[in-house]
Write a protein that holds these residues in place. Structure first.
Motif, short mmCIF file in Angstrom:
data_model
loop_
_atom_site.label_atom_id
_atom_site.label_comp_id
_atom_site.label_asym_id
_atom_site.label_seq_id
_atom_site.Cartn_x
_atom_site.Cartn_y
_atom_site.Cartn_z
N ALA A 205 -33.66 14.18 -27.39
CA ALA A 205 -32.32 14.80 -27.56
C ALA A 205 -31.82 14.59 -28.99
O ALA A 205 -30.63 14.38 -29.23
CB ALA A 205 -31.33 14.23 -26.55
N TRP A 206 -32.71 14.68 -29.95
CA TRP A 206 -32.36 14.34 -31.33
C TRP A 206 -31.27 15.24 -31.89
O TRP A 206 -30.32 14.76 -32.53
CB TRP A 206 -33.59 14.40 -32.22
N SER A 207 -31.39 16.53 -31.71
CA SER A 207 -30.43 17.46 -32.32
C SER A 207 -28.99 17.13 -31.89
O SER A 207 -28.08 17.07 -32.71
CB SER A 207 -30.78 18.90 -31.96
N ARG A 208 -28.80 16.90 -30.59
CA ARG A 208 -27.46 16.59 -30.09
C ARG A 208 -26.95 15.27 -30.66
O ARG A 208 -25.79 15.18 -31.10
CB ARG A 208 -27.48 16.52 -28.56
N ARG A 209 -27.78 14.26 -30.68
CA ARG A 209 -27.37 12.95 -31.19
C ARG A 209 -27.09 13.00 -32.69
O ARG A 209 -26.15 12.37 -33.18
CB ARG A 209 -28.44 11.92 -30.88
N SER A 210 -27.91 13.77 -33.40
CA SER A 210 -27.74 13.85 -34.85
C SER A 210 -26.44 14.56 -35.22
O SER A 210 -25.76 14.18 -36.18
CB SER A 210 -28.94 14.56 -35.48
N ARG A 211 -26.10 15.60 -34.47
CA ARG A 211 -24.86 16.33 -34.77
C ARG A 211 -23.62 15.45 -34.53
O ARG A 211 -22.55 15.72 -35.09
CB ARG A 211 -24.78 17.59 -33.92
N ALA A 212 -23.77 14.42 -33.72
CA ALA A 212 -22.64 13.52 -33.47
C ALA A 212 -22.50 12.46 -34.55
O ALA A 212 -21.56 11.65 -34.50
CB ALA A 212 -22.82 12.83 -32.11
N ALA A 213 -23.39 12.45 -35.52
CA ALA A 213 -23.35 11.46 -36.61
C ALA A 213 -23.19 12.19 -37.93
O ALA A 213 -24.18 12.61 -38.54
CB ALA A 213 -24.62 10.60 -36.60
N PRO A 214 -21.98 12.38 -38.42
CA PRO A 214 -21.77 13.12 -39.66
C PRO A 214 -22.22 12.34 -40.89
O PRO A 214 -22.34 11.11 -40.86
CB PRO A 214 -20.25 13.34 -39.68
N THR A 215 -22.46 13.06 -41.97
CA THR A 215 -22.77 12.43 -43.25
C THR A 215 -21.47 12.00 -43.91
O THR A 215 -20.61 12.83 -44.20
CB THR A 215 -23.53 13.40 -44.17
#
Length: 539
Positions: A205-215
């Protein structure tokens, strides 16, 4: 006892400060902010002011006897708000001078703002505390500076020798001891080094988790999992992100990890600016080879890695496609050209060179969709991009990545078996491999070679001595399935002359051409000879 020396370059945390002998003498007890004791202490500040924020910069552990504290609860809350807003690490109150017990209002205010609050039941010399802690902090800062130079040297050396993204990611993981992921702007995992961990729990579920972590503007824990993230640039600006998965939700990141991540992100940016960077294609090649060679620990690992790269493996039919080509042109990578053309059609696939002269395509199609039109489209595309001699072979469809290696092997064997004499098609499947194609694949088997020689040597030697045409005559007879009239026409002879040659063949080989078994044996021998390219006349 002398103060403990830090060798890692890390700042002390509040918990570590409270364990120092100079403070344990005061019998410290945590009253609030227990979950924040891992905050880094950047300095120790002694103050009895009611408005200390003007003299703080953030990260200070404030020591006080509580002498200036007002009786008004609202003013106590305002005091704590000042500390929280400026980012103070925590508050230590020594009892005995003003209070016998820390006011409940102060405890409540600190709990509300998650500010660590510590009471000292016994008096300590604040000067000793500041000297001890400051010595350790300065020692840690010096160690961090030295470590920073070492880290800079490591990544500078890698950049100068043109290290690829895989090596840069691996070095980052080794230096930090944590999993590292390189993703593009669409949150696809291109490269990762998990330090031996399985893929499934880390990149699922990388895409979902990554979108929840902004730069963030600076490298601090981001998102619900507390990732450390550094942006990677290219000629067009922002390209992707380098993500460090520390696995702990620290309010303050490890400063050494921040240094490593910053230097690694710069090195990756330099690598992209240095020239054409086919990083997506490299990622596809790596995953395709891992699937083909069954390197993943489990089907769950394989699915998690493929999905993290953008291939929807679950709930789809998967097809292994092999493109065989002999293209020798220069310019853009062949697999990159095929991938770009395929992407324009909206087909979801992994595309990468799997071996010299081989391009692998892993298709993910909806269960209900037909695969043949897609395979034909790939066949047309391969001819356009790689030339008319390109061969496209499709393995059996599977519903789970655990079966894709077998499908891939069948596709590879099919692609290898197709010859210029095979019927022309946009794509081939294993069922298209007939006896001529199979013998072509096995042509280097010495047992087949000896068999063909035993069957046909007398005939070949007779033709060589006499300039004869018995072998072409036999080939025509076998092609016509024993029909002598048709065979005579194929050989371009009169019936009488052709019949004489058949009698000569039977005499030389000691066989009966009317026998179906003997005719089949001779046919196999001729096909083996043809596959070796040793009997071109009349072929």
């Amino acid at each position: 006892m002398p103060p403990r020396r830090l060798v890692s370059g890390h700042f002390l945390t509040i918990a570590e400060v409270l364990r120092l002998p100079v403070l344990t003498e005061g019998m410290p007890r945590v009253l609030a902010g227990e979950s924040q004791l891992n905050r880094a202490v950047r300095w120790v500040h002694v103050t009895e002011l009611l408005n200390p924020a003007d003299f703080l910069e953030g990260g200070e552990l404030v020591l006080t006897t509580g002498m200036p504290y007002p009786q008004d609860a609202s003013e106590l809350r305002g005091y704590v708000d000042q500390l929280a807003d400026v980012g103070a690490a925590g508050l230590v109150v020594e009892l005995g001078h003003r209070y016998r017990k820390v006011p409940d209002e102060l405890v409540a205010a600190c709990r509300a703002r998650e500010v660590p609050l510590v009471e000292l039941a016994r008096g300590v010399r604040f000067i000793d505390v500041t000297q001890t802690v400051h010595a350790l902090i300065l020692d840690a800062q010096g160690a961090l500076l030295r470590r920073g130079r070492d880290i800079q040297d490591i990544f500078t050396a890698l950049t100068l020798r043109g290290a690829g993204p895989e090596e840069l990611v691996h070095t980052t993981a080794e230096l930090t001891g944590a999993p590292v992921v390189l993703e593009d702007l669409t949150h696809r995992v291109l490269m990762c080094d998990l330090l031996g961990r399985p893929y499934e729990p880390v990149v699922s579920a990388w895409s979902r988790r990554s979108r929840a972590a902004p730069t963030l503007e600076k490298i601090t824990p981001s998102g619900p999992e507390g990732w450390l993230i550094a942006p990677v640039q290219d000629h067009n600006g922002s390209w992707g992100r380098l993500v460090l998965l520390e696995g702990r939700l620290n309010a303050e990141p490890d400063p050494e990890h921040v240094l490593v991540l910053e230097r690694a992100a710069v090195a990756l940016t330099m690598a992209r600016l240095a020239g054409p960077a086919w990083w997506e294609r490299r990622a596809h090649r790596s995953v395709l080879r891992d699937l083909y060679e069954r390197r993943f620990r489990s089907p769950a690992d394989a699915r998690a890695r493929a999905e993290a790269l953008g291939l929807p493996a679950f709930g789809h039919r998967l097809f292994a496609v092999v493109i065989r080509h002999a293209y020798t042109g220069t310019g853009e990578h062949l697999d990159e050209r095929v991938a770009k053309a395929l992407a324009q059609t909206g087909i979801r696939a992994l595309v990468g060179e799997t071996a010299p002269g081989r391009i692998g395509v892993l298709l993910a199609l909806a269960q209900a969709s037909a695969w043949q039109p897609v395979a034909e489209r790939i066949g047309r595309l391969a001819r356009e991009e790689l030339g008319a001699e390109a061969v496209v072979a499709v393995g059996p469809g599977v519903t789970d990545l655990s079966g894709i290696a077998r499908s891939w092997q069948e596709a590879e064997q099919t692609a290898e078996a197709v010859t210029p004499a095979s019927p022309e098609r946009w794509f081939y499947v294993p069922a298209d491999v007939g006896l001529p194609e199979l013998l072509g694949v096995l042509r280097k088997d010495t047992r087949l070679q000896r068999y063909a020689e035993r069957q046909l040597t007398r005939l070949i030697e007779h033709d060589d001595r006499n300039g004869g045409d018995l072998l072409p005559a036999l080939r025509a007879y076998l092609t016509a399935a024993g029909n002598k009239s048709v065979a005579a026409k194929l050989a371009g002879m009169s019936r009488q002359a052709y019949y004489q040659r058949l009698h000569t063949i039977e005499r030389l080989l000691g066989c009966d051409l009317e026998s179906g078994l003997q005719r089949t044996s001779l046919h196999v021998a001729v096909l083996v000879l043809d596959a070796r390219g040793e009997a071109a006349p009349g072929a």
